[in-house]
Design a protein around this motif. Structure first.
Motif, PDB file in Angstrom:
ATOM      1  N   VAL A 245      -5.808  -7.802   7.726  1.00 34.20           N
ATOM      2  CA  VAL A 245      -4.841  -8.239   6.704  1.00 34.20           C
ATOM      3  C   VAL A 245      -3.961  -9.359   7.250  1.00 34.20           C
ATOM      4  CG1 VAL A 245      -2.874  -7.527   5.301  1.00 34.20           C
ATOM      5  CG2 VAL A 245      -4.843  -6.008   5.547  1.00 34.20           C
ATOM      6  N   PHE A 246      -3.542  -9.232   8.513  1.00 33.46           N
ATOM      7  CA  PHE A 246      -2.667 -10.242   9.123  1.00 33.46           C
ATOM      8  C   PHE A 246      -3.346 -11.604   9.165  1.00 33.46           C
ATOM      9  CE2 PHE A 246      -0.850 -12.504  12.769  1.00 33.46           C
ATOM     10  CZ  PHE A 246       0.496 -12.460  12.429  1.00 33.46           C
ATOM     11  N   LEU A 247      -4.664 -11.611   9.421  1.00 31.32           N
ATOM     12  CA  LEU A 247      -5.409 -12.872   9.502  1.00 31.32           C
ATOM     13  C   LEU A 247      -5.909 -13.348   8.138  1.00 31.32           C
ATOM     14  CD1 LEU A 247      -7.525 -12.095  12.702  1.00 31.32           C
ATOM     15  CD2 LEU A 247      -5.475 -13.528  12.549  1.00 31.32           C
ATOM     16  N   SER A 248      -5.823 -12.488   7.137  1.00 30.97           N
ATOM     17  CA  SER A 248      -6.363 -12.829   5.822  1.00 30.97           C
ATOM     18  C   SER A 248      -5.365 -13.640   5.002  1.00 30.97           C
ATOM     19  CB  SER A 248      -6.723 -11.551   5.056  1.00 30.97           C
ATOM     20  OG  SER A 248      -7.029 -11.841   3.708  1.00 30.97           O
ATOM     21  N   PRO A 249      -5.854 -14.615   4.217  1.00 31.73           N
ATOM     22  CA  PRO A 249      -4.949 -15.336   3.299  1.00 31.73           C
ATOM     23  C   PRO A 249      -4.563 -14.489   2.097  1.00 31.73           C
ATOM     24  CG  PRO A 249      -7.204 -16.096   3.014  1.00 31.73           C
ATOM     25  CD  PRO A 249      -7.226 -15.157   4.184  1.00 31.73           C
ATOM     26  N   LEU A 250      -5.304 -13.395   1.850  1.00 33.72           N
ATOM     27  CA  LEU A 250      -5.001 -12.501   0.729  1.00 33.72           C
ATOM     28  C   LEU A 250      -4.133 -11.352   1.233  1.00 33.72           C
ATOM     29  CD1 LEU A 250      -8.544 -12.262  -0.914  1.00 33.72           C
ATOM     30  CD2 LEU A 250      -6.650 -13.726  -1.599  1.00 33.72           C
ATOM     31  N   GLN A 251      -2.890 -11.306   0.777  1.00 31.48           N
ATOM     32  CA  GLN A 251      -1.984 -10.238   1.180  1.00 31.48           C
ATOM     33  C   GLN A 251      -1.212  -9.699  -0.029  1.00 31.48           C
ATOM     34  OE1 GLN A 251       0.480 -11.588   4.439  1.00 31.48           O
ATOM     35  NE2 GLN A 251      -1.238 -11.715   5.848  1.00 31.48           N
TER      36      GLN A 251
ATOM     37  N   GLY B 132      -2.657   0.391   7.049  1.00 37.62           N
ATOM     38  CA  GLY B 132      -2.767  -0.838   7.834  1.00 37.62           C
ATOM     39  C   GLY B 132      -2.256  -2.043   7.078  1.00 37.62           C
ATOM     40  N   PHE B 133      -2.523  -2.096   5.773  1.00 34.28           N
ATOM     41  CA  PHE B 133      -2.002  -3.191   4.944  1.00 34.28           C
ATOM     42  C   PHE B 133      -0.474  -3.176   4.942  1.00 34.28           C
ATOM     43  CE2 PHE B 133      -0.287  -4.723   0.950  1.00 34.28           C
ATOM     44  CZ  PHE B 133      -0.923  -5.933   0.766  1.00 34.28           C
ATOM     45  N   GLY B 134       0.103  -2.006   4.748  1.00 36.88           N
ATOM     46  CA  GLY B 134       1.562  -1.902   4.745  1.00 36.88           C
ATOM     47  C   GLY B 134       2.166  -2.302   6.071  1.00 36.88           C
ATOM     48  N   LEU B 135       1.486  -1.948   7.173  1.00 38.63           N
ATOM     49  CA  LEU B 135       1.981  -2.319   8.502  1.00 38.63           C
ATOM     50  C   LEU B 135       1.917  -3.831   8.705  1.00 38.63           C
ATOM     51  CD1 LEU B 135       2.926  -1.393  11.338  1.00 38.63           C
ATOM     52  CD2 LEU B 135       0.505  -1.218  11.978  1.00 38.63           C
ATOM     53  N   ALA B 136       0.820  -4.452   8.294  1.00 40.39           N
ATOM     54  CA  ALA B 136       0.649  -5.898   8.502  1.00 40.39           C
ATOM     55  C   ALA B 136       1.608  -6.711   7.651  1.00 40.39           C
ATOM     56  CB  ALA B 136      -0.799  -6.299   8.200  1.00 40.39           C
ATOM     57  N   THR B 137       1.927  -6.220   6.455  1.00 37.78           N
ATOM     58  CA  THR B 137       2.798  -6.969   5.540  1.00 37.78           C
ATOM     59  C   THR B 137       4.240  -6.476   5.574  1.00 37.78           C
ATOM     60  OG1 THR B 137       2.188  -5.469   3.728  1.00 37.78           O
ATOM     61  CG2 THR B 137       0.890  -7.492   3.988  1.00 37.78           C
ATOM     62  N   PHE B 138       4.521  -5.500   6.444  1.00 43.95           N
ATOM     63  CA  PHE B 138       5.866  -4.912   6.560  1.00 43.95           C
ATOM     64  C   PHE B 138       6.345  -4.355   5.217  1.00 43.95           C
ATOM     65  CE2 PHE B 138       5.603  -8.267   9.800  1.00 43.95           C
ATOM     66  CZ  PHE B 138       5.798  -7.500  10.948  1.00 43.95           C
ATOM     67  N   ASN B 139       5.415  -3.828   4.443  1.00 47.75           N
ATOM     68  CA  ASN B 139       5.740  -3.185   3.171  1.00 47.75           C
ATOM     69  C   ASN B 139       5.800  -1.686   3.422  1.00 47.75           C
ATOM     70  OD1 ASN B 139       5.771  -2.093   0.550  1.00 47.75           O
ATOM     71  ND2 ASN B 139       4.626  -3.822  -0.275  1.00 47.75           N
ATOM     72  N   TRP B 140       6.994  -1.179   3.673  1.00 45.06           N
ATOM     73  CA  TRP B 140       7.121   0.212   4.104  1.00 45.06           C
ATOM     74  C   TRP B 140       6.960   1.190   2.947  1.00 45.06           C
ATOM     75  CZ3 TRP B 140       5.996  -0.479   8.691  1.00 45.06           C
ATOM     76  CH2 TRP B 140       6.534  -1.515   9.454  1.00 45.06           C
ATOM     77  N   THR B 141       7.145   0.744   1.715  1.00 39.06           N
ATOM     78  CA  THR B 141       6.873   1.610   0.565  1.00 39.06           C
ATOM     79  C   THR B 141       5.379   1.916   0.478  1.00 39.06           C
ATOM     80  OG1 THR B 141       8.750   0.676  -0.641  1.00 39.06           O
ATOM     81  CG2 THR B 141       7.075   1.830  -1.934  1.00 39.06           C
ATOM     82  N   VAL B 142       4.564   0.866   0.605  1.00 34.41           N
ATOM     83  CA  VAL B 142       3.111   1.044   0.621  1.00 34.41           C
ATOM     84  C   VAL B 142       2.688   1.861   1.835  1.00 34.41           C
ATOM     85  CG1 VAL B 142       0.910  -0.179   0.877  1.00 34.41           C
ATOM     86  CG2 VAL B 142       2.635  -1.026  -0.714  1.00 34.41           C
ATOM     87  N   PHE B 143       3.266   1.561   2.987  1.00 32.70           N
ATOM     88  CA  PHE B 143       2.930   2.258   4.231  1.00 32.70           C
ATOM     89  C   PHE B 143       3.188   3.754   4.100  1.00 32.70           C
ATOM     90  CE2 PHE B 143       4.037   3.987   8.356  1.00 32.70           C
ATOM     91  CZ  PHE B 143       3.077   3.475   9.207  1.00 32.70           C
ATOM     92  N   GLY B 144       4.387   4.120   3.643  1.00 31.11           N
ATOM     93  CA  GLY B 144       4.754   5.532   3.569  1.00 31.11           C
ATOM     94  C   GLY B 144       3.964   6.295   2.525  1.00 31.11           C
TER      95      GLY B 144
END
Length: 514
Positions: free
Chosen positions: A133-139, A195-207
């Motif tokens: 996700v971090f390397l992807s242009p789609l986030q 992993g997506f939430g971690l890479a984008t710092f979206n803690w709502t998605v992460f949790g």
């Protein structure tokens, strides 16, 4: 005189008879279960099979990475088919069920090994997905990602029933059932969303996704333990330890169920509130009016409602009336914004306007997708980034400067342009080639352009129109004059050099070459 049927002493006798019959039925059932079901299970073979698939191995790590990669790409593309492909691999299913059997049999060394496999496998999957996700242009948070961020009680029930089916399949040797179970429990997609939430710092998605994964994991493990106990797998636990284990399992289920039940209540409230909002808006307008679009933001304070109405009559105070009624119905502040679009008074006018608007939106989406494909193709054939492609949507033009490719001539660049412009009717697609040497234009025996000459002249004219450089022609007077006039009519500046070559026209660039 009291009859036997009405005697008070007959009622306790009936109660005792019923209890005795029930106990005898339970005894017969337990005997049948032990003799007809449990005795038919090869416990040693089953345990060895589960143990062999539930440990941390190089194959397990490889399958974790492959499943995680497929899952996160499917989520980013919002492709259910790709996500299902990740579910089919399901490398985490075996160590989770292994942990359940280890818990049931009291084999704590095996339990630690399964726990280690689960912990390391989960961390590898999360970090691998986060890197992609971090390397992807789609986030962007797609619908597939959002669907795995709000677990509820139904998710626990899905995991429960799936675990029952999966454990039964392993015990009875019907491994084909595991495929369906893997799809139902979907262990890897929630981890990919973590992993997506971690890479984008979206803690709502992460949790939210982590909660869904933990729910599936614990439910499957505990259910596997209960099934193993039900099928009589030998245990090293004492009777007191077994009772404590039963209490612990019950407590864990309750702890999981409480937040999931609260989440289900929230989802139920939002579904009911959405229906209430829709009906309240419809009631504020005439019967022929229709809601074209409705957006509700429950997270906002006040609650935000945005709607588009197709109506034959404008309602001046519609927003205030709807907001007031919704505040009374929902018990919280509501901000309402309604865009009204006038349609005809015919009974089907609103429906017709809605259909037309839907078609327009569909055409706009299709057009945007088509333009996106054109940009990608043109950038690919030109060998440049997407940002170097110039688009003029109003005039339907697309332009890119091609990089020089070794061994590729002007004819090759023209072919690439045609490929980029495929299926783009009405668009002027131009690939500007490097100023390569122009081809000579052969003449036939009569000094005119034959088929080969026409092809060469067409290529020269194409290259000149793309580079916008002037062209110098030399050759027999009649043929050169005719070709120069033709190219000038096409807007190409042409000069004629003195030359008396026979059999061909020589074309050169007359201006500075880039």
């Amino acid at each position: 005189m009291t009859t036997p049927e009405t005697s008070p002493k007959s009622t306790p006798a009936k109660g005792k008879t019923t209890t005795f019959t029930l106990l005898r039925a339970i005894v017969h059932l337990r005997t049948w279960w032990r003799e007809a079901v449990i005795e038919d299970v090869d416990q040693d073979s089953c345990i060895e099979g589960i143990r062999g698939e539930s440990l941390f191995t190089s194959r397990y790590v490889f399958m974790i990475c492959m499943s995680a990669g497929i899952a996160v790409l499917g989520l980013l593309l919002s492709s259910p088919a790709v996500v299902i492909g990740a579910m089919l691999l399901s490398p985490l299913m075996s160590p989770i069920i292994g942990a359940g059997f280890a818990l049931a049999t009291g084999d704590f060394l095996w339990l630690r090994r399964c726990g280690r496999a689960l912990l390391l496998g989960s961390l590898i999957a999360i970090l691998f997905c986060a890197a992609i996700v971090f390397l992807s242009p789609l986030q962007t948070v797609t619908s597939e990602i959002a669907a795995r961020t709000r677990p509820n009680l139904f998710d626990l029930l899905v995991a429960l029933f799936s675990a029952l089916a999966g454990t039964y399949a392993m015990i009875r040797g019907r491994m084909g059932t595991i495929v369906g179970v893997a799809i139902a429990t979907a262990l890897m997609p929630p981890l990919a969303v973590v992993g997506f939430g971690l890479a984008t710092f979206n803690w709502t998605v992460f949790g939210g996704s982590l909660m869904l994964f933990v729910t599936n994991l614990i439910t499957i493990a505990i259910t596997a333990a209960l099934m193993a106990r039900l099928y009589g797998f030998r245990t090293r636990l004492t009777e007191k330890q077994t009772r404590l284990q039963d209490v612990g399992i019950f407590v864990v289920f309750v702890i999981l169920a409480i937040p999931l039940f609260l989440s289900l209540q929230t989802i139920t409230f939002e579904a009911r509130a959405a229906g209430q909002i829709r009906s309240t808006i419809e009631e504020a307008f005439v019967e022929e009016a229709r809601i074209d679009q409705l957006d509700i933001n429950f997270e906002a304070d006040p609650l935000q409602v945005e709607a588009s109405m197709l109506t034959p009559e404008f309602e001046r105070k519609a927003e205030a009336n709807v907001a007031r009624r919704l505040e009374r119905a929902l018990g919280r502040p509501v901000a309402v914004e309604i865009d009204q679009f006038r349609v005809g008074t015919d009974p089907g006018a609103a429906e017709q306007a809605q259909l037309e608007r839907a078609r327009e939106e569909e055409q706009e989406r299709a057009s945007a997708e088509q333009v996106g494909n054109l940009t990608e193709r043109l950038a690919l054939v030109a060998g440049v980034p997407l940002t170097d492609v110039t688009l003029d949507r109003d005039n339907r033009r697309a332009l890119a400067d091609a990089r020089a490719l070794e061994g590729l001539g002007l004819e090759g660049y023209r072919t690439l342009e045609r490929r980029a412009a495929a299926d783009m009717e009405g668009w002027d697609v131009r690939l500007r080639p490097p100023a390569l040497p122009l081809p000579s234009i052969p003449l036939d025996d009569e000094g005119a352009l034959g088929s080969e000459g026409e092809e060469a002249a067409s290529l020269v004219q194409w290259a000149a129109s793309r580079t916008r450089l002037p062209v110098s022609l030399s050759g027999p007077d009649g043929a050169v004059t005719a070709l120069a006039e033709r190219m000038r009519e096409a807007g190409i500046p042409v000069t004629i050099d003195d030359g008396r070559q026979t059999g061909q026209i020589v074309a050169r660039w007359a201006g500075p070459q880039s």
